[in-house]
Design a protein around this motif. Structure first.
Motif, mmCIF file in Angstrom:
data_model
loop_
_atom_site.group_PDB
_atom_site.id
_atom_site.type_symbol
_atom_site.label_atom_id
_atom_site.label_comp_id
_atom_site.label_asym_id
_atom_site.label_seq_id
_atom_site.Cartn_x
_atom_site.Cartn_y
_atom_site.Cartn_z
ATOM 1 N N SER A 125 -0.536 13.815 6.072
ATOM 2 C CA SER A 125 -0.874 12.766 5.114
ATOM 3 C C SER A 125 -1.776 13.309 4.020
ATOM 4 C CB SER A 125 -1.616 11.657 5.873
ATOM 5 O OG SER A 125 -2.282 10.807 4.981
ATOM 6 N N CYS A 126 -1.674 12.697 2.852
ATOM 7 C CA CYS A 126 -2.564 13.091 1.749
ATOM 8 C C CYS A 126 -4.010 12.721 2.061
ATOM 9 C CB CYS A 126 -2.123 12.443 0.451
ATOM 10 S SG CYS A 126 -2.405 10.681 0.404
ATOM 11 N N THR A 127 -4.215 11.995 3.150
ATOM 12 C CA THR A 127 -5.582 11.646 3.546
ATOM 13 C C THR A 127 -6.417 12.917 3.785
ATOM 14 O OG1 THR A 127 -6.866 10.242 5.010
ATOM 15 C CG2 THR A 127 -5.074 11.428 6.033
ATOM 16 N N TYR A 150 -8.375 8.355 12.209
ATOM 17 C CA TYR A 150 -6.943 8.573 11.953
ATOM 18 C C TYR A 150 -6.741 9.818 11.074
ATOM 19 C CZ TYR A 150 -2.724 8.407 9.189
ATOM 20 O OH TYR A 150 -1.596 8.769 8.526
ATOM 21 N N ASN A 180 2.079 7.768 -0.577
ATOM 22 C CA ASN A 180 2.247 6.396 -0.068
ATOM 23 C C ASN A 180 3.710 5.943 -0.079
ATOM 24 O OD1 ASN A 180 -0.620 6.696 -0.837
ATOM 25 N ND2 ASN A 180 -0.758 4.549 -0.284
ATOM 26 N N GLU A 199 -1.670 -3.886 6.846
ATOM 27 C CA GLU A 199 -2.812 -3.168 6.263
ATOM 28 C C GLU A 199 -2.443 -2.617 4.906
ATOM 29 O OE1 GLU A 199 -5.284 -0.292 7.835
ATOM 30 O OE2 GLU A 199 -5.430 -1.136 9.833
ATOM 31 N N ASN A 200 -1.152 -2.314 4.745
ATOM 32 C CA ASN A 200 -0.713 -1.607 3.538
ATOM 33 C C ASN A 200 -0.357 -2.569 2.419
ATOM 34 O OD1 ASN A 200 0.526 0.488 5.928
ATOM 35 N ND2 ASN A 200 -0.814 1.292 4.349
ATOM 36 N N LEU A 201 -0.440 -2.039 1.222
ATOM 37 C CA LEU A 201 -0.319 -2.879 0.029
ATOM 38 C C LEU A 201 1.050 -3.549 -0.119
ATOM 39 C CD1 LEU A 201 -1.553 -3.886 -2.635
ATOM 40 C CD2 LEU A 201 -0.720 -1.772 -3.704
ATOM 41 N N LYS A 217 -5.289 -9.845 -1.560
ATOM 42 C CA LYS A 217 -6.663 -9.505 -1.957
ATOM 43 C C LYS A 217 -6.635 -8.095 -2.526
ATOM 44 C CE LYS A 217 -8.330 -11.879 2.087
ATOM 45 N NZ LYS A 217 -6.978 -11.751 2.671
ATOM 46 N N PHE A 219 -8.564 -4.947 -3.284
ATOM 47 C CA PHE A 219 -9.834 -4.404 -2.799
ATOM 48 C C PHE A 219 -10.555 -3.633 -3.901
ATOM 49 C CE2 PHE A 219 -7.385 -4.315 1.421
ATOM 50 C CZ PHE A 219 -7.878 -5.555 1.812
ATOM 51 N N ALA A 230 -7.692 0.689 -7.655
ATOM 52 C CA ALA A 230 -7.493 2.038 -7.096
ATOM 53 C C ALA A 230 -6.073 2.554 -7.379
ATOM 54 C CB ALA A 230 -7.747 2.007 -5.595
ATOM 55 N N ARG A 232 -2.859 5.193 -6.453
ATOM 56 C CA ARG A 232 -2.177 5.973 -5.422
ATOM 57 C C ARG A 232 -0.856 6.490 -5.970
ATOM 58 N NH1 ARG A 232 -6.376 5.021 -3.650
ATOM 59 N NH2 ARG A 232 -7.029 4.247 -1.621
ATOM 60 N N ARG A 296 -12.534 -1.966 -0.144
ATOM 61 C CA ARG A 296 -12.332 -1.790 1.296
ATOM 62 C C ARG A 296 -13.055 -0.518 1.724
ATOM 63 N NH1 ARG A 296 -6.178 -1.488 3.406
ATOM 64 N NH2 ARG A 296 -6.215 0.461 2.215
ATOM 65 N N ASP A 299 -11.858 3.408 1.461
ATOM 66 C CA ASP A 299 -10.821 3.662 0.454
ATOM 67 C C ASP A 299 -11.296 4.702 -0.550
ATOM 68 O OD1 ASP A 299 -8.684 2.152 1.181
ATOM 69 O OD2 ASP A 299 -9.054 0.507 -0.224
HETATM 70 N N1 UFG Z 1 -4.840 -2.617 -1.163
HETATM 71 C C1 UFG Z 1 -5.266 -3.827 -1.647
HETATM 72 N N2 UFG Z 1 -5.016 -4.945 -0.884
HETATM 73 C C2 UFG Z 1 -4.375 -4.893 0.303
HETATM 74 C C3 UFG Z 1 -3.928 -3.623 0.786
HETATM 75 C C4 UFG Z 1 -4.189 -2.513 0.026
HETATM 76 O O1 UFG Z 1 -5.870 -3.931 -2.721
HETATM 77 O O2 UFG Z 1 -4.195 -5.927 0.941
HETATM 78 C C5 UFG Z 1 -5.086 -1.417 -1.974
HETATM 79 C C6 UFG Z 1 -5.960 -0.405 -1.261
HETATM 80 O O3 UFG Z 1 -7.309 -0.673 -1.515
HETATM 81 C C7 UFG Z 1 -5.473 0.895 -1.894
HETATM 82 C C8 UFG Z 1 -4.001 0.639 -2.193
HETATM 83 O O4 UFG Z 1 -3.851 -0.768 -2.184
HETATM 84 O O5 UFG Z 1 -6.134 1.125 -3.097
HETATM 85 C C9 UFG Z 1 -3.074 1.238 -1.166
HETATM 86 O O6 UFG Z 1 -3.499 0.818 0.120
HETATM 87 P P1 UFG Z 1 -2.638 1.118 1.434
HETATM 88 O O7 UFG Z 1 -3.396 0.540 2.586
HETATM 89 O O8 UFG Z 1 -1.239 0.670 1.237
HETATM 90 O O9 UFG Z 1 -2.584 2.690 1.486
HETATM 91 P P2 UFG Z 1 -3.770 3.754 1.601
HETATM 92 O O10 UFG Z 1 -3.628 4.643 0.420
HETATM 93 O O11 UFG Z 1 -5.082 3.144 1.817
HETATM 94 O O12 UFG Z 1 -3.390 4.446 2.968
HETATM 95 C C10 UFG Z 1 -2.200 5.149 3.069
HETATM 96 C C11 UFG Z 1 -1.684 5.142 4.506
HETATM 97 C C12 UFG Z 1 -2.595 5.918 5.392
HETATM 98 C C13 UFG Z 1 -2.917 7.256 4.810
HETATM 99 C C14 UFG Z 1 -3.421 7.109 3.409
HETATM 100 C C15 UFG Z 1 -3.641 8.437 2.777
HETATM 101 O O13 UFG Z 1 -1.577 3.826 4.989
HETATM 102 O O14 UFG Z 1 -1.912 6.115 6.611
HETATM 103 O O15 UFG Z 1 -2.459 6.428 2.634
HETATM 104 O O16 UFG Z 1 -4.406 8.309 1.616
HETATM 105 F F1 UFG Z 1 -3.871 7.879 5.522
#
Ligand code: UFG
Length: 341
Positions: A125-127, A150, A180, A199-201, A217, A219, A230, A232, A296, A299
């Motif tokens: 992951s890019c994490t 994670y 993503n 959890e994901n956008l 919402k 974040f 933010a 991605r 969040r 993030d």
């Molecule tokens: N976001 C919102 N509201 C939401 C959900 C997400 O504003 O209800 C925002 C987050 O703050 C973030 C963006 O949308 O800025 C993307 O969020 P995601 O949860 O979809 O993805 P992330 O980039 O946080 O996480 C993903 C994967 C992880 C991985 C990570 C690597 O879910 O498994 O990328 O950066 F680790």
């Protein structure tokens, strides 16, 4: 060519299974179904006309896994997707994440050694880049301390994999660092199936669009990005799936330049949360209801990929635009909720 796909009924695993079957690979899927449904196999069959072999198995249990390899001694390669992936849950319950994600990998590597399976493609992951100082990130950008257990499991897993490969003469591996992934197969036979509140956008957006949730919402809108939300690097899951096929072919044809390689997989473009909402509005004809809340925890502000290495070495690049990918996510959501759209 016989390929073992662990986590093959999951989101990325199922889309990759479709691409592999379509390209004539003989698949066997292992999944413990802890975060996926057996019906996903119906979707794979509906698209490809072939039902992959399936074994319900927990990779953390070494003995049943060993029995599996005894019965399937002719596996040419493993694509290892199976892992827990909820960032928030990993903070609440780190042991669960370290145990599942690392013990499963160790058991699989032990089986690879014992049965001399020559190739592994690993889901990273890019994490691992954290909040990068320079954008876009290349594979040489520094790996930074993980923001969550994670994320740490992905970093540790990459290290384990590299050290393991270095200790073996005939085993090669590639770690793919996903940005993503979004969307679904254009047939709407398979897609993302979040359990509970997403959890994901993108699943949150489509569930809000269809009326399952009141409001998205956002974040935080006080980031140092063009619109404050933010950023991605979102890519279509089908494009991501195709990258696995390209990686597998590179390994099977012995075109890899080193025994252990790493590739970034993204669209190579930064997109903000507000731009994602605009994309959804364009493809759905709806106006998404949203409000801005606090950031969040954990993030990062912005990240996107330099994907030139994957293009050069794997001959891979994304084909779908953001709107095309978003449309498949929306079509999938409508298909899941046929009576409400
Ligand atoms: N976001 C919102 N509201 C939401 C959900 C997400 O504003 O209800 C925002 C987050 O703050 C973030 C963006 O949308 O800025 C993307 O969020 P995601 O949860 O979809 O993805 P992330 O980039 O946080 O996480 C993903 C994967 C992880 C991985 C990570 C690597 O879910 O498994 O990328 O950066 F680790």
């Amino acid at each position: 060519m016989k390929v073992l796909v662990t986590g093959g009924t999951g989101y990325i695993g199922s889309h990759t299974s479709v691409e592999l079957v379509s390209q004539g690979f003989d698949l066997v899927i292992i999944d413990n179904l802890s975060n996926s449904k057996i019906e996903v196999l119906d979707g794979i069959e509906a698209i490809t006309g072939i039902r992959p072999k399936f074994e319900k198995l927990d990779l953390c249990q070494a003995e049943p896994l060993d029995d599996f390899f005894k019965k399937n001694s002719n596996i040419d390669a493993i694509i290892h997707f199976a892992a827990y992936k909820a960032v928030g849950e990993s903070v609440e319950n780190p042991i669960k994440y370290y145990h599942n994600n690392l013990v499963s990998l160790l058991n699989l590597l032990e089986a690879m050694r014992k049965y001399q399976v020559p190739f592994m493609v690993f889901s990273s992951s890019c994490t691992v880049y954290g909040e990068a100082r320079e954008l876009p990130v290349t594979e040489n950008s520094p790996v930074q301390p993980a923001e969550s257990p994670y994320g740490n499991t992905k970093q540790i897993a990459e290290e384990i994999l590299q050290e393991f490969v270095n200790s073996q003469d005939k085993i090669h591996a590639v770690a793919l660092r996903y940005f993503n992934p979004i969307g679904a197969h254009p047939s709407s036979h398979i897609g993302e199936l979040p359990i509970g509140e997403p959890e994901n956008l993108v699943p949150y957006i489509t569930q809000t669009g269809i009326g399952l949730r009141d409001q998205l919402k956002i974040f935080g809108n006080d980031y140092e990005t063009p619109d404050g939300t933010a950023v991605r690097d979102y890519l279509h899951v089908v494009d991501l799936a195709k990258a696995h096929v390209a990686t597998l072919k590179r390994l099977l044809n012995q075109q890899n330049k080193k025994p252990y390689e790493v590739f970034n997989l993204g669209m190579g473009k930064g997109v903000s949360v507000l731009e994602m909402i605009q994309s959804f509005n364009r493809v759905s004809g709806k106006t998404l209801n949203y409000k801005v809340v606090d950031r969040r925890h954990g993030d990062i502000e912005k990240i996107w990929a330099d994907t030139s290495l994957a293009t050069k070495e794997l001959g891979w690049k994304t084909e779908s635009s953001l709107d095309e990918a978003m449309k498949t996510a929306w079509d999938w959501e409508k298909q899941l909720n046929k009576n409400q759209s």
